[in-house]
Every structure is written in structure tokens, then in C-alpha cells.
Design an enzyme around this catalytic site. Structure first.
Site: not given
Ligand code: IPE
Ligand code: IPE
Ligand code: MG
Length: 246
Positions: A21, A69
Site C-alpha cells: 500500500d 479496487n
Molecule cells: C488494499 O489497499 C488493496 C491492495 C493493496 C491491493 P487499498 O489502498 O485498496 O486499501 P484501503 O481501501 O485503503 O483500505
Molecule cells: C496500493 O497503493 C496499490 C493498490 C491498491 C493497487 P494505493 O494505490 O492504494 O496507494 P495509496 O494508498 O492511495 O497511497
Molecule cells: Mg491504498
């Protein structure tokens, strides 16, 4: 002393799971679009996979795309799907050289055809590798997985394949998409968020949770080593008392 030498190789977790993340925030810090963060997350994937393989970790599960997502802007979803195809194509030789088998968990039937085909091909192509299994969680949601398992078992009961009374923890675990994979002992989440986000709810019942503020694109071998050292310094009691563990 370097961190790697502090790791007790006799007490390695067999399975490490990672919620990767912070890509979006990493990109924002540099004044770039979110997709830039995803692209830069690939290096962290490579380093983590290689470090786990070198150490002798048997399973590494990476949360790459959650069912939730899909709610992101279409352009970001498309970019992530394209990146998946590109990365698998670029990494397949390295995976084979390092003896890494690729598996996927999640509802991959809903991935775009190109992404799905590349993934299926790569899984087939690496199926003979035995050094480490890399599990990609794609269009994955733990609640979806648990409901699927319940449905599968209900149907098997209806058709007389199994008796309802034979449904125990092992039977349930075998109906999950992680069937045959030991539960992760260590779950790492980057980016400072202290939540699970619908990941492996059944399988992490007794996992040690490790949260780090490091954003995923900055995650390197040393961060992984640090997480493993932290894990090795914990007392895993599984309901017992400290004294009973002596
Ligand atoms: C969790 O990350 C899913 C992945 C790392 C693929 P998100 O960024 O989607 O999680 P939330 O929504 O902030 O909890
Ligand atoms: C994790 O990084 C990747 C996926 C969930 C695919 P994020 O895209 O969630 O990054 P933040 O949490 O917005 O910084
Ligand atoms: Mg995230």
C-alpha cells in the site's frame, strides 16, 4: 551488523503475506500521477520476491488488486491491469531462473481477457518450479472467498460428495482459494494504514501483523529483513501461557 545476518534462518516464516500500500501517496509526494506510484512499486515487488527466495521463505502472497479496487477511476484500473500484464511478461524469465512458481487467488474470471491469459500462461509456464511460490491476490476479497467456499461445500453436501458432519476446519480451508498453502505467519502492510482491507481473513487468524510507515515503492530488502527480525522476536503463544512455551 547488517540486518540480514540477524535473521535466524531456522525460524523463518514459511509464508509471508504483504498488503502493498501507498503507491498513490508516494506519487503525490513527487507531484506525479498515481500511476507513477504503481509503476515504481514494481521494483519493490521484485526485491521482496528475490529476498524471500534467497532466504528460503516458501510462500509469498502479494495483495495486488482487491475486489474493492474496481471502484477506482477507470483510467487507474486500466493502468493497473496493463501494468500486471507487462510485469508478468518482463519477470517470467527471472521467475523461472529463480525457481519461483506463480499462483493466483481471487476471482480472475473477471479480469480483462489479456491480463487473465497472460497470468494463466505464466502460471502454466512456472508450474514446475519448486523453490518458492509467489501468490498474487488479484480481484481478491476475503469475504468473497469465504462465501465461495461455503457455497462449494453446500453443493458438495447436496450432491452427497461429503457429509455435512465432515465439514471441519481442514475441509473449510481446503475449499478456500489458498488450498494447500500454509497460513501466513507474518502479514506486512506498508504505508502506515493499520487495517486488513478484506485480505486473507481466515488465513491470518494467528498471523503476526507488522505495520510499517514505509510506502510500498520505497520498500526494499532491508525493510523485509526488519519485518522478519521483528517477527522472530515475538512470542507466539497460540492461547498458551508464556511458561508453557519453555
Ligand atoms: C488494499 O489497499 C488493496 C491492495 C493493496 C491491493 P487499498 O489502498 O485498496 O486499501 P484501503 O481501501 O485503503 O483500505
Ligand atoms: C496500493 O497503493 C496499490 C493498490 C491498491 C493497487 P494505493 O494505490 O492504494 O496507494 P495509496 O494508498 O492511495 O497511497
Ligand atoms: Mg491504498
Amino acid at each position: 551488523m547488517d540486518l540480514k545476518s540477524k535473521i535466524n534462518l531456522e525460524k523463518l516464516p514459511r509464508h509471508i503475506a504483504v498488503i502493498m500500500d501507498g503507491n498513490g501517496r508516494w506519487a503525490k509526494e513527487q507531484g506525479m500521477a498515481r500511476v507513477f506510484g504503481h509503476r515504481n512499486g514494481v521494483k519493490a515487488v521484485r526485491e521482496t520476491t528475490e529476498a524471500c527466495t534467497e532466504l528460503g521463505v516458501e510462500y509469498l502472497t502479494l495483495y495486488a488488486f482487491s475486489t474493492e479496487n474496481w471502484k477506482r477511476p477507470e483510467s487507474e484500473v486500466n493502468a493497473l491491469m496493463t501494468l500486471l500484464v507487462e510485469t508478468i511478461k518482463n519477470e517470467i524469465n527471472t521467475l523461472n531462473e529463480n525457481g519461483v512458481r506463480l499462483r493466483a487467488i481471487g476471482d480472475i474470471s473477471r479480469l480483462p481477457e489479456k491480463s487473465r491469459n497472460t497470468l494463466l500462461q505464466a502460471m502454466e509456464n512456472t508450474s514446475g518450479n519448486t523453490r518458492m511460490t509467489l501468490v498474487l491476490a488479484l480481484n481478491y476479497s476475503a469475504k468473497w472467498e469465504i462465501v465461495e467456499a461455503a457455497r462449494k461445500l453446500a453443493l458438495a453436501t447436496k450432491s452427497g460428495e461429503i457429509e455435512a458432519t465432515a465439514i471441519d476446519e481442514d475441509a473449510f480451508a481446503n475449499a478456500l482459494s489458498t488450498s494447500g498453502i500454509p497460513d501466513p505467519e507474518l502479514l506486512i502492510r506498508t504505508s502506515g494504514e493499520n487495517r486488513i482491507s478484506n485480505f486473507l481473513l481466515w488465513q491470518i487468524a494467528y498471523a503476526e501483523l507488522y505495520f510499517t510507515p514505509t510506502l510500498w515503492p520505497d520498500f526494499r530488502r532491508e525493510h523485509l529483513y526488519q519485518a522478519i527480525i521483528d517477527f522472530q522476536n515475538r512470542e507466539r503463544r497460540f492461547g498458551k501461557t508464556s511458561e508453557q512455551l519453555l
